[in-house]
Scaffold this motif. Structure first.
Motif, short mmCIF file in Angstrom:
data_model
loop_
_atom_site.label_atom_id
_atom_site.label_comp_id
_atom_site.label_asym_id
_atom_site.label_seq_id
_atom_site.Cartn_x
_atom_site.Cartn_y
_atom_site.Cartn_z
N SER A 1 3.08 -11.33 -7.72
CA SER A 1 3.02 -10.32 -6.66
C SER A 1 3.07 -8.94 -7.30
CB SER A 1 4.20 -10.50 -5.71
OG SER A 1 4.13 -9.57 -4.66
N VAL A 2 2.13 -8.06 -6.92
CA VAL A 2 2.09 -6.71 -7.48
C VAL A 2 2.50 -5.66 -6.45
CG1 VAL A 2 0.45 -7.24 -9.30
CG2 VAL A 2 -0.40 -6.47 -7.09
N ALA A 3 2.47 -6.00 -5.18
CA ALA A 3 2.89 -5.07 -4.14
C ALA A 3 3.20 -5.84 -2.87
CB ALA A 3 1.80 -4.05 -3.86
N THR B 1 -12.17 -0.09 0.38
CA THR B 1 -12.76 -1.30 0.96
C THR B 1 -11.70 -2.38 1.10
OG1 THR B 1 -14.86 -0.73 -0.08
CG2 THR B 1 -14.62 -2.99 0.72
N ALA B 2 -10.84 -2.53 0.09
CA ALA B 2 -9.77 -3.53 0.16
C ALA B 2 -8.84 -3.24 1.33
CB ALA B 2 -8.98 -3.56 -1.15
N SER B 3 -8.53 -1.96 1.54
CA SER B 3 -7.68 -1.58 2.66
C SER B 3 -8.33 -1.96 3.99
CB SER B 3 -7.41 -0.07 2.63
OG SER B 3 -6.62 0.33 3.71
N ALA B 4 -9.62 -1.70 4.10
CA ALA B 4 -10.33 -2.06 5.34
C ALA B 4 -10.33 -3.57 5.55
CB ALA B 4 -11.76 -1.52 5.29
N PRO C 1 -1.12 1.24 4.36
CA PRO C 1 -1.46 2.46 3.63
C PRO C 1 -2.38 2.17 2.44
CG PRO C 1 0.94 2.15 3.75
CD PRO C 1 0.29 0.94 4.32
N ILE C 2 -3.44 2.93 2.32
CA ILE C 2 -4.38 2.73 1.22
C ILE C 2 -3.70 2.93 -0.13
CG2 ILE C 2 -5.27 5.08 1.27
CD1 ILE C 2 -8.01 3.80 0.54
N ASN C 3 -2.73 3.83 -0.21
CA ASN C 3 -2.09 4.08 -1.50
C ASN C 3 -1.29 2.87 -1.99
OD1 ASN C 3 -3.30 6.51 -1.63
ND2 ASN C 3 -1.45 7.72 -1.59
N LEU C 4 -0.89 1.99 -1.10
CA LEU C 4 -0.26 0.74 -1.52
C LEU C 4 -1.28 -0.09 -2.30
CD1 LEU C 4 2.22 -1.16 -1.41
CD2 LEU C 4 1.24 -2.11 0.68
N LEU C 5 -2.51 -0.13 -1.81
CA LEU C 5 -3.56 -0.88 -2.51
C LEU C 5 -3.99 -0.19 -3.80
CD1 LEU C 5 -5.63 -1.91 0.61
CD2 LEU C 5 -4.10 -3.33 -0.74
N VAL C 6 -4.00 1.13 -3.79
CA VAL C 6 -4.31 1.87 -5.01
C VAL C 6 -3.27 1.54 -6.08
CG1 VAL C 6 -4.45 4.18 -6.03
CG2 VAL C 6 -5.54 3.74 -3.83
N ALA C 7 -2.00 1.57 -5.70
CA ALA C 7 -0.93 1.24 -6.65
C ALA C 7 -1.08 -0.20 -7.14
CB ALA C 7 0.43 1.45 -6.00
N ALA C 8 -1.36 -1.12 -6.24
CA ALA C 8 -1.53 -2.52 -6.64
C ALA C 8 -2.68 -2.68 -7.62
CB ALA C 8 -1.77 -3.38 -5.40
N THR C 9 -3.76 -1.92 -7.43
CA THR C 9 -4.89 -1.98 -8.35
C THR C 9 -4.48 -1.51 -9.74
OG1 THR C 9 -6.45 -1.62 -6.55
CG2 THR C 9 -7.24 -1.13 -8.76
N SER D 1 2.43 7.52 -9.15
CA SER D 1 1.93 8.71 -8.46
C SER D 1 1.31 8.35 -7.11
CB SER D 1 0.90 9.43 -9.32
OG SER D 1 1.51 10.01 -10.44
N ALA D 2 0.60 7.23 -7.06
CA ALA D 2 -0.07 6.83 -5.82
C ALA D 2 0.92 6.64 -4.68
CB ALA D 2 -0.87 5.55 -6.03
N VAL D 3 2.07 6.06 -4.97
CA VAL D 3 3.04 5.81 -3.90
C VAL D 3 3.98 6.98 -3.66
CG1 VAL D 3 2.95 3.30 -4.03
CG2 VAL D 3 4.62 4.52 -5.40
#
Length: 124
Positions: A5-7, A49-52, A63-71, A94-96
């Motif tokens: 699990s990353v996020a 796209t992942a957020s959508a 929140p998209i930044n959760l996915l950015v951080a996970a990436t 920084s993303a979160v």
């Protein structure tokens, strides 16, 4: 196959994975709902796209930044250089922390990125 699990967020866990047997159509996202029903989404090229995909699949707005951080966390876990790993994890932090959503600061993604970044800094 599911990985580490990353996020996480209430009702959502983002995990890195190995091969989903559809590499030619990727990057791919496999969504498993609470009833263990699986749905694969192909060609998910970026966090927007992942957020959508996750929003549509779950009916929730994450929140998209959760996915950015996970990436960034996932990329860091595969980085071979401690300095590259540290840089990616700093981007995850920084993303979160730069998001308007205060719950991300207390998220698993933030804690996980901080822990991994500290570990990477010890390797420098």
């Amino acid at each position: 196959s599911a990985g580490e699990s990353v996020a996480t967020s209430p009702g959502l866990s983002i995990e890195s994975s190995g091969c989903l047997s559809q590499c030619g159509k990727g990057p791919n996202v496999l969504v498993v709902d609470k009833d263990d029903t699986e749905k694969m989404y192909f060609g998910v090229e970026d966090p927007t796209t992942a957020s959508a995909v996750i929003d549509v699949a779950t009916g929730e707005d994450y929140p998209i930044n959760l996915l950015v951080a996970a990436t960034y966390i996932s990329q860091a876990e595969h980085a071979t250089s401690p300095s590259k790993k540290e840089s990616l994890l700093s981007s995850a932090v920084s993303a979160v922390t730069n998001d308007e959503d205060p719950t991300l600061v207390s998220s698993f993604a933030h804690a996980h990125a901080l822990f991994l970044r500290a570990d990477a800094r010890l390797e420098l």
